[in-house]
Write a protein that holds these residues in place. Structure first.
Motif, short mmCIF file in Angstrom:
data_model
loop_
_atom_site.label_atom_id
_atom_site.label_comp_id
_atom_site.label_asym_id
_atom_site.label_seq_id
_atom_site.Cartn_x
_atom_site.Cartn_y
_atom_site.Cartn_z
N MET A 1 0.89 -1.16 0.00
CA MET A 1 0.00 0.00 0.00
C MET A 1 0.93 1.22 0.00
O MET A 1 1.01 2.00 0.96
CB MET A 1 -0.91 -0.05 1.22
CG MET A 1 -1.69 -1.38 1.29
SD MET A 1 -3.01 -1.41 2.53
CE MET A 1 -2.04 -1.32 4.04
N THR A 2 1.68 1.32 -1.10
CA THR A 2 2.82 2.23 -1.19
C THR A 2 2.42 3.69 -0.97
O THR A 2 3.13 4.43 -0.28
CB THR A 2 3.51 2.06 -2.55
OG1 THR A 2 3.73 0.66 -2.77
CG2 THR A 2 4.85 2.77 -2.60
N SER A 3 1.29 4.09 -1.53
CA SER A 3 0.92 5.52 -1.48
C SER A 3 0.60 5.97 -0.06
O SER A 3 0.69 7.15 0.24
CB SER A 3 -0.25 5.80 -2.41
OG SER A 3 -1.39 5.10 -2.00
N ILE A 4 0.24 5.02 0.83
CA ILE A 4 -0.01 5.42 2.21
C ILE A 4 1.12 4.91 3.14
O ILE A 4 0.97 4.89 4.36
CB ILE A 4 -1.40 4.96 2.72
CG1 ILE A 4 -1.60 3.45 2.55
CG2 ILE A 4 -2.50 5.72 2.00
CD1 ILE A 4 -2.85 2.93 3.26
N PHE B 1 16.54 -1.89 4.61
CA PHE B 1 15.24 -1.34 5.01
C PHE B 1 14.42 -0.90 3.81
O PHE B 1 14.94 -0.25 2.91
CB PHE B 1 15.43 -0.15 5.96
CG PHE B 1 15.93 -0.54 7.31
CD1 PHE B 1 15.10 -1.20 8.20
CD2 PHE B 1 17.23 -0.26 7.70
CE1 PHE B 1 15.56 -1.57 9.46
CE2 PHE B 1 17.70 -0.63 8.95
CZ PHE B 1 16.87 -1.29 9.83
N LEU B 2 13.14 -1.25 3.83
CA LEU B 2 12.19 -0.71 2.85
C LEU B 2 12.07 0.79 3.07
O LEU B 2 11.94 1.25 4.21
CB LEU B 2 10.83 -1.39 3.02
CG LEU B 2 9.74 -0.95 2.04
CD1 LEU B 2 10.07 -1.37 0.61
CD2 LEU B 2 8.38 -1.52 2.45
N GLU B 3 12.11 1.56 1.98
CA GLU B 3 11.96 3.01 2.07
C GLU B 3 10.51 3.39 1.77
O GLU B 3 9.80 2.65 1.08
CB GLU B 3 12.87 3.69 1.03
CG GLU B 3 14.34 3.39 1.16
CD GLU B 3 15.04 4.33 2.15
OE1 GLU B 3 14.39 5.24 2.69
OE2 GLU B 3 16.24 4.12 2.38
N SER C 1 7.56 -0.09 -3.49
CA SER C 1 6.94 -1.37 -3.14
C SER C 1 8.01 -2.29 -2.57
O SER C 1 9.22 -2.03 -2.70
CB SER C 1 6.31 -2.01 -4.37
OG SER C 1 7.34 -2.42 -5.27
N LEU C 2 7.58 -3.37 -1.96
CA LEU C 2 8.52 -4.36 -1.43
C LEU C 2 9.45 -4.87 -2.53
O LEU C 2 10.67 -4.99 -2.33
CB LEU C 2 7.74 -5.55 -0.83
CG LEU C 2 6.89 -5.23 0.40
CD1 LEU C 2 5.82 -6.30 0.59
CD2 LEU C 2 7.77 -5.14 1.65
N ILE D 1 12.40 -5.17 6.47
CA ILE D 1 13.61 -5.47 5.72
C ILE D 1 13.20 -6.19 4.43
O ILE D 1 12.38 -7.11 4.48
CB ILE D 1 14.54 -6.41 6.52
CG1 ILE D 1 14.93 -5.78 7.87
CG2 ILE D 1 15.77 -6.80 5.71
CD1 ILE D 1 15.96 -4.71 7.77
N VAL D 2 13.73 -5.77 3.30
CA VAL D 2 13.50 -6.49 2.05
C VAL D 2 14.79 -7.18 1.63
O VAL D 2 15.88 -6.62 1.76
CB VAL D 2 13.01 -5.55 0.93
CG1 VAL D 2 11.53 -5.26 1.10
CG2 VAL D 2 13.79 -4.23 0.89
N CYS D 3 14.65 -8.42 1.17
CA CYS D 3 15.80 -9.25 0.81
C CYS D 3 15.55 -9.86 -0.57
O CYS D 3 14.40 -10.10 -0.94
CB CYS D 3 15.98 -10.42 1.78
SG CYS D 3 15.79 -10.02 3.51
#
Lengths: 206, 206
Positions: A107-110, B71-73, B77-78, B40-42
């Motif tokens: 839910m990237t936009s939020i 870390f996801l920013e 998206s993931l 965390i994304v891997c």
């Protein structure tokens, strides 16, 4: 974020040396304050072809239906968080270890990621709506009108798919990106699952 | 967290009215500052039975091997985050849309959740270690000695399972809880997947 949570100094947006991103950096102590997406945990509690839904007592989505869901807290697993939200919102106690992974949702936009779990019940339990819910009920999710289903426009064919899977007993795990207001559509990759196996290793003191 | 990021006031730990938890609450403006686990994304980039590993140039895990991760920013998206980390750490560009969901990992004791993806390559690509890596290489993950594999003791039979799946071509999606120093063991629920389907709905301007 205007002030440094470590020293109370003034924050400004600066490109950091570590990477090329603009971050909130403290002018006094130099601390970099990262902003990261938060995790929502959701639980689809199923009774035959119906799903346990909550009617929201607050904005956003006041008066609309949604499955039990909320922010993951520190110190709990995703499954424990989903079970906690289910208990807080509906009074129903579910065993976190019985929850099955259902979907992973961008839910990237939020700035949120949702992890949804599924559990099936054999019989209608006693339900007690929590303070965040106007009412709770088992409903066929695909029959809830779109304008009464919170965030329905972002969910693509998710509710219909879920209902189909409940009837067919053929479940998928879905990697989803919700549609957003900027015109990006709904995307889902569905993995058909055929069997489940549990592994436990190295528990001490048990 | 000592100071309010909104007004610079002093924070104290207080039980909030909304729930029974202790939160950091500002004595000046009353803002509640929630602490949430980070994502965390891997990315496991696979070439036949080998996986692209990075030797870490910094603590924790200095000198040890790990798959590209970070870390996801906000704003990504993931899958985009996993692809970005792969590019930053190894120089390899992977298409986020080609990433498959591999595992969802509770790392409760360090207040993180990891989402791991998998992608397979046909040929050895050119690799360029990023500033966070001493070296990068395709390796049979199960052959890396435990003391040279970052966080290996938390991972149970994860690396062996992954290597088996790469050889057998029978993949699972895993819901994992990492072992922690408090004596809680490694747990994994493995869902065998047999087919994959993509759905796209409602893209505008395409």
């Amino acid at each position: 974020m205007k002030y440094c949570s470590s020293c109370g100094g003034i924050l400004s947006r600066k490109q950091t040396e570590q990477d090329d991103r603009y971050r909130s950096v403290c002018g006094t102590c130099g601390a970099i304050h990262y902003e990261n997406p938060r995790i929502i945990v959701c639980c689809a509690v199923c009774l035959r072809d119906k799903v346990l839904m909550c009617r929201r007592a607050q904005e956003p989505g006041l008066g609309q239906w949604v499955v039990p869901s909320g922010f993951l807290e520190v110190g709990e697993s995703l499954e424990q968080g989903a079970a906690r939200e289910t208990r807080e919102e509906t009074g129903l106690i579910v065993d976190p270890e019985r929850l099955d992974l259902c979907s992973v949702v961008n839910m990237t936009s939020i700035e949120q990621v949702a992890i949804m779990f599924r559990i099936e019940l054999d019989a209608l339990p006693t339900l007690t709506p929590g303070p965040e819910c106007l009412e709770v009920a088992f409903m066929p999710a695909q029959e809830i009108p779109a304008d009464q289903f919170a965030w329905r426009s972002a969910m693509g064919d998710g509710p219909e798919r879920f209902s189909r899977e409940l009837r067919s007993r053929e479940f998928t795990i879905q990697l989803i990106t919700f549609a957003s207001a900027d015109g990006t559509g709904f995307r889902s990759r569905e993995y058909t699952i055929t069997s489940v196996n549990d592994t436990r290793l190295g528990d001490r003191d048990r």
